[in-house]
Write a protein that holds these residues in place. Structure first.
Motif, short mmCIF file in Angstrom:
data_model
loop_
_atom_site.label_atom_id
_atom_site.label_comp_id
_atom_site.label_asym_id
_atom_site.label_seq_id
_atom_site.Cartn_x
_atom_site.Cartn_y
_atom_site.Cartn_z
N LYS A 112 0.83 -1.21 0.00
CA LYS A 112 0.00 0.00 0.00
C LYS A 112 0.86 1.26 0.00
O LYS A 112 0.56 2.23 -0.69
CB LYS A 112 -0.95 0.00 1.20
N VAL A 113 1.91 1.25 0.79
CA VAL A 113 2.81 2.41 0.84
C VAL A 113 3.47 2.62 -0.51
O VAL A 113 3.54 3.74 -1.01
CB VAL A 113 3.86 2.26 1.97
N TYR A 114 3.92 1.53 -1.12
CA TYR A 114 4.59 1.65 -2.41
C TYR A 114 3.65 2.22 -3.47
O TYR A 114 4.02 3.13 -4.21
CB TYR A 114 5.14 0.31 -2.88
N TYR A 115 2.42 1.71 -3.54
CA TYR A 115 1.51 2.19 -4.58
C TYR A 115 1.06 3.63 -4.33
O TYR A 115 0.86 4.39 -5.27
CB TYR A 115 0.32 1.25 -4.76
N LEU A 116 0.95 4.03 -3.08
CA LEU A 116 0.67 5.44 -2.80
C LEU A 116 1.86 6.28 -3.22
O LEU A 116 1.70 7.33 -3.87
CB LEU A 116 0.35 5.65 -1.31
N ALA A 117 3.06 5.85 -2.87
CA ALA A 117 4.28 6.58 -3.25
C ALA A 117 4.40 6.66 -4.77
O ALA A 117 4.75 7.71 -5.32
CB ALA A 117 5.51 5.90 -2.65
N LEU A 118 4.06 5.59 -5.46
CA LEU A 118 4.12 5.58 -6.92
C LEU A 118 3.10 6.54 -7.52
O LEU A 118 3.39 7.25 -8.47
CB LEU A 118 3.90 4.17 -7.45
N SER A 119 1.91 6.59 -6.91
CA SER A 119 0.90 7.52 -7.43
C SER A 119 1.30 8.98 -7.20
O SER A 119 0.92 9.86 -7.97
CB SER A 119 -0.47 7.24 -6.81
N GLY A 130 11.64 4.46 -9.25
CA GLY A 130 12.80 4.74 -8.40
C GLY A 130 12.50 5.75 -7.31
O GLY A 130 12.89 5.57 -6.16
N ASP A 131 11.79 6.80 -7.68
CA ASP A 131 11.41 7.81 -6.68
C ASP A 131 10.45 7.23 -5.65
O ASP A 131 10.53 7.57 -4.46
CB ASP A 131 10.75 9.02 -7.36
N ALA A 132 9.56 6.34 -6.09
CA ALA A 132 8.62 5.71 -5.16
C ALA A 132 9.37 4.83 -4.16
O ALA A 132 9.05 4.83 -2.97
CB ALA A 132 7.58 4.89 -5.92
N GLU A 133 10.37 4.11 -4.65
CA GLU A 133 11.17 3.26 -3.75
C GLU A 133 11.93 4.11 -2.74
O GLU A 133 12.00 3.77 -1.55
CB GLU A 133 12.12 2.39 -4.57
N ASP A 134 12.50 5.22 -3.20
CA ASP A 134 13.20 6.14 -2.28
C ASP A 134 12.24 6.70 -1.25
O ASP A 134 12.57 6.80 -0.06
CB ASP A 134 13.84 7.29 -3.05
#
Length: 135
Positions: A34-41, A47-51
């Motif tokens: 959930k955190v990753y997909y929010l960060a990706l959105s 790469g920025d989402a992973e960071d």
């Protein structure tokens, strides 16, 4: 009514607050998608989402004792993610603003991207709202 997922996450947080560091791995595993997909959105870049996820979990770990049970764990984690994104945007704006100032002082002819200079909170809030409105 409290969801089972929230109860499990709350249990992880209580373990962490009691000093059981091993509960952090479980917390990350339960929330990472959930955190990753929010960060990706928010970032629109893997790469920025992973960071951003790394920043989020660092902030979670550092502030675990500040968690109050007034909001759900999911809400708390969502807010940390959005705030971490805003912090990253602020830092980027500050760096670009500094570059612009340096370029002006040295009379450099290299252009500085003007589109990111502004209020990152407004940009973030408006882009999030726009995504939900356009659905």
């Amino acid at each position: 009514m409290v969801k089972i997922e929230d109860m499990v996450l709350l249990n992880c947080i209580e373990k962490l607050q009691a000093g059981q560091r091993s509960a952090f791995r479980e917390f990350v595993e339960l929330t990472r998608e959930k955190v990753y997909y929010l960060a990706l959105s928010l970032t629109n870049q893997r790469g920025d989402a992973e960071d951003l996820c790394q920043d989020v979990y660092l902030k979670v770990y550092q502030s675990i004792n500040q968690f109050r049970k007034e909001a759900s764990v999911q809400t708390w984690l969502h807010r940390i993610t959005v705030n971490a994104f805003i912090d990253k945007k602020r830092k980027k704006v500050f760096k670009m603003s500094s570059l612009k100032d340096n370029a002006e002082q040295t009379n450099s002819s290299e252009p500085v991207e003007e589109s990111i200079i502004g209020n990152p909170e407004r940009l973030t809030d408006s882009s999030i709202l726009q995504k939900y409105i356009s659905r």
